[in-house]
Write an enzyme that holds these catalytic residues in place. Structure first.
Site, PDB file in Angstrom:
ATOM      1  N   LYS A  52       0.713  -1.043   0.088  1.00  0.00           N
ATOM      2  CA  LYS A  52       0.160  -0.100  -0.049  1.00  0.00           C
ATOM      3  C   LYS A  52       0.793   1.081  -0.058  1.00  0.00           C
ATOM      4  O   LYS A  52       0.580   2.101  -0.661  1.00  0.00           O
ATOM      5  CB  LYS A  52      -1.164   0.014   1.376  1.00  0.00           C
ATOM      6  CG  LYS A  52      -2.182  -1.094   1.193  1.00  0.00           C
ATOM      7  CD  LYS A  52      -2.708  -1.060   2.418  1.00  0.00           C
ATOM      8  CE  LYS A  52      -3.758  -2.497   2.462  1.00  0.00           C
ATOM      9  NZ  LYS A  52      -4.418  -2.687   3.511  1.00  0.00           N
ATOM     10  N   GLN A  96      -4.633  -1.660   9.674  1.00  0.00           N
ATOM     11  CA  GLN A  96      -4.560  -2.954   9.254  1.00  0.00           C
ATOM     12  C   GLN A  96      -5.099  -3.975  10.135  1.00  0.00           C
ATOM     13  O   GLN A  96      -4.916  -3.964  11.219  1.00  0.00           O
ATOM     14  CB  GLN A  96      -3.254  -3.164   8.634  1.00  0.00           C
ATOM     15  CG  GLN A  96      -3.038  -4.516   7.686  1.00  0.00           C
ATOM     16  CD  GLN A  96      -3.707  -4.471   6.513  1.00  0.00           C
ATOM     17  OE1 GLN A  96      -3.987  -3.433   5.878  1.00  0.00           O
ATOM     18  NE2 GLN A  96      -4.144  -5.628   6.074  1.00  0.00           N
ATOM     19  N   ASP A 119     -11.173   2.654   4.089  1.00  0.00           N
ATOM     20  CA  ASP A 119     -11.432   1.169   3.987  1.00  0.00           C
ATOM     21  C   ASP A 119     -12.756   0.849   3.859  1.00  0.00           C
ATOM     22  O   ASP A 119     -13.277  -0.071   3.330  1.00  0.00           O
ATOM     23  CB  ASP A 119     -10.785   0.503   5.137  1.00  0.00           C
ATOM     24  CG  ASP A 119      -9.690  -0.402   5.108  1.00  0.00           C
ATOM     25  OD1 ASP A 119      -9.259  -0.801   3.954  1.00  0.00           O
ATOM     26  OD2 ASP A 119      -8.949  -0.801   6.059  1.00  0.00           O
TER      27      ASP A 119
HETATM   28  N1  GUN Z   1      -6.861  -6.977   6.294  1.00  0.00           N
HETATM   29  C1  GUN Z   1      -7.478  -7.871   5.380  1.00  0.00           C
HETATM   30  N2  GUN Z   1      -7.673  -6.891   4.043  1.00  0.00           N
HETATM   31  C2  GUN Z   1      -7.557  -5.738   4.715  1.00  0.00           C
HETATM   32  C3  GUN Z   1      -8.215  -4.733   4.115  1.00  0.00           C
HETATM   33  O1  GUN Z   1      -8.474  -4.446   2.999  1.00  0.00           O
HETATM   34  N3  GUN Z   1      -8.099  -3.446   5.063  1.00  0.00           N
HETATM   35  C4  GUN Z   1      -7.537  -3.483   6.251  1.00  0.00           C
HETATM   36  N4  GUN Z   1      -7.631  -2.509   7.171  1.00  0.00           N
HETATM   37  N5  GUN Z   1      -7.059  -4.817   6.857  1.00  0.00           N
HETATM   38  C5  GUN Z   1      -7.569  -5.838   6.011  1.00  0.00           C
END
Ligand code: GUN
Length: 292
Positions: A52, A96, A119
């Site tokens: 990211k 995350q 998100d």
């Molecule tokens: N863990 C697995 N996929 C994601 C996601 O798209 N966003 C976040 N914040 N955590 C995750």
């Protein structure tokens, strides 16, 4: 069979965003700023967050990762979230998941400012999605909708089977695809761990979306000729013949199903890369909420 190339589509989307960012910067404006909060050192989470950060920077965003110790208290993490909410230099941020067991994930998500929740996990954004108001869509369902759109896959009146009811993928996607909207108007069935006779459902489906995290769950005998398969699963399986010792596969048996399908996503290179691209798109949208 048409291969749904998520890797290329995600790269196209990033290029589109990069073009917009470079225009903004040319006009003397600041670039969008995405922050990722990473608690602890779960290897998969570290990989995702690094990607990211790298991809955000590549398209001209400011990108910051806050790496916090896994022993951080819930109260201190809530304090960090509050600071990010107030920080005007931050357009959007993500925490995350998963978080360590001593932290209540829902409590953290509830504390995120919905206008910075790129998100799309906050109930306010999920609620806006439900009533079709502008807000942030969760990145993976958003990415799947974008693939459907860019590959001109007809969904109106089709039987769509979504396997998996997670809050991150299956549940939001079931709402989007049943709505009156582009990529929607489908007759949606959601299958999950308590579903009986799943093969009866998969055989009737025109479009199958798997998001359950079980390697090769969907096999060729379970699908009809011409089916569209979108595989949101990422599973690690042992592969002693490879350097890493493991291989990533989806929830669907690509090798055999691809002989029957009309469209199919590979794993890796299908849904996965779209998730980050849509997160970046959400971040640009968050930026526009304050900058224009
Ligand atoms: N863990 C697995 N996929 C994601 C996601 O798209 N966003 C976040 N914040 N955590 C995750």
């Amino acid at each position: 069979m048409i291969l749904i190339d998520g890797k290329q589509t995600a790269a196209d989307i990033r290029e589109e965003i990069k073009g917009e960012v470079s225009e903004l910067v040319k006009q003397g404006k600041r670039p969008p700023h995405l922050v990722a909060v990473l608690v602890g050192n779960d290897p998969a989470s570290m990989t995702y967050v690094n990607s990211k950060e790298r991809l955000a920077k590549k398209i001209g965003f400011d990108s910051t990762v806050l790496r916090l110790d896994e022993t951080i208290s819930e109260a201190d993490l809530l304090k960090t979230v509050d600071e990010l909410n107030r920080d005007e230099s931050v357009d959007g941020y993500i925490v995350q998941l998963p978080l360590p067991a001593h932290i209540d994930e829902q409590k953290i998500i509830m504390a995120i400012d919905p206008d910075k929740d790129v998100d799309g996990f906050h109930p306010v954004n999920l609620g806006k999605m439900l009533v079709q108001l502008p807000g942030f869509l969760p990145a993976t369902p958003y990415g799947i909708m974008e693939l459907i759109k860019r590959y001109n896959i007809e969904t109106s009146g089709k039987n769509v089977l979504i396997v998996g009811r997670s809050l991150i993928v299956g549940r939001p996607l079931s709402i989007l695809m049943s709505q009156k909207r582009e990529g929607g108007n489908a007759t949606v069935t959601v299958a999950h761990s308590r579903t009986k006779n799943i093969k009866e459902l998969t055989l009737k489906a025109d479009i199958i979306i798997t998001a359950l995290g079980k390697a090769h769950f969907l096999t060729a005998d379970m699908v009809k000729e011409g089916v569209v398969v979108i595989d949101a699963g990422i599973n690690s399986i042992d592969a002693p013949d490879t350097k890493r010792g493991y291989r990533l596969v989806g929830d669907a048996d690509f090798e055999n199903i691809s002989k029957k399908a009309s469209f199919m996503t590979p794993v890796p290179g299908g849904v996965g890369p779209m998730t980050i691209a849509m997160l970046l798109k959400n971040t640009l949208q968050a930026y526009k909420l304050v900058e224009s």
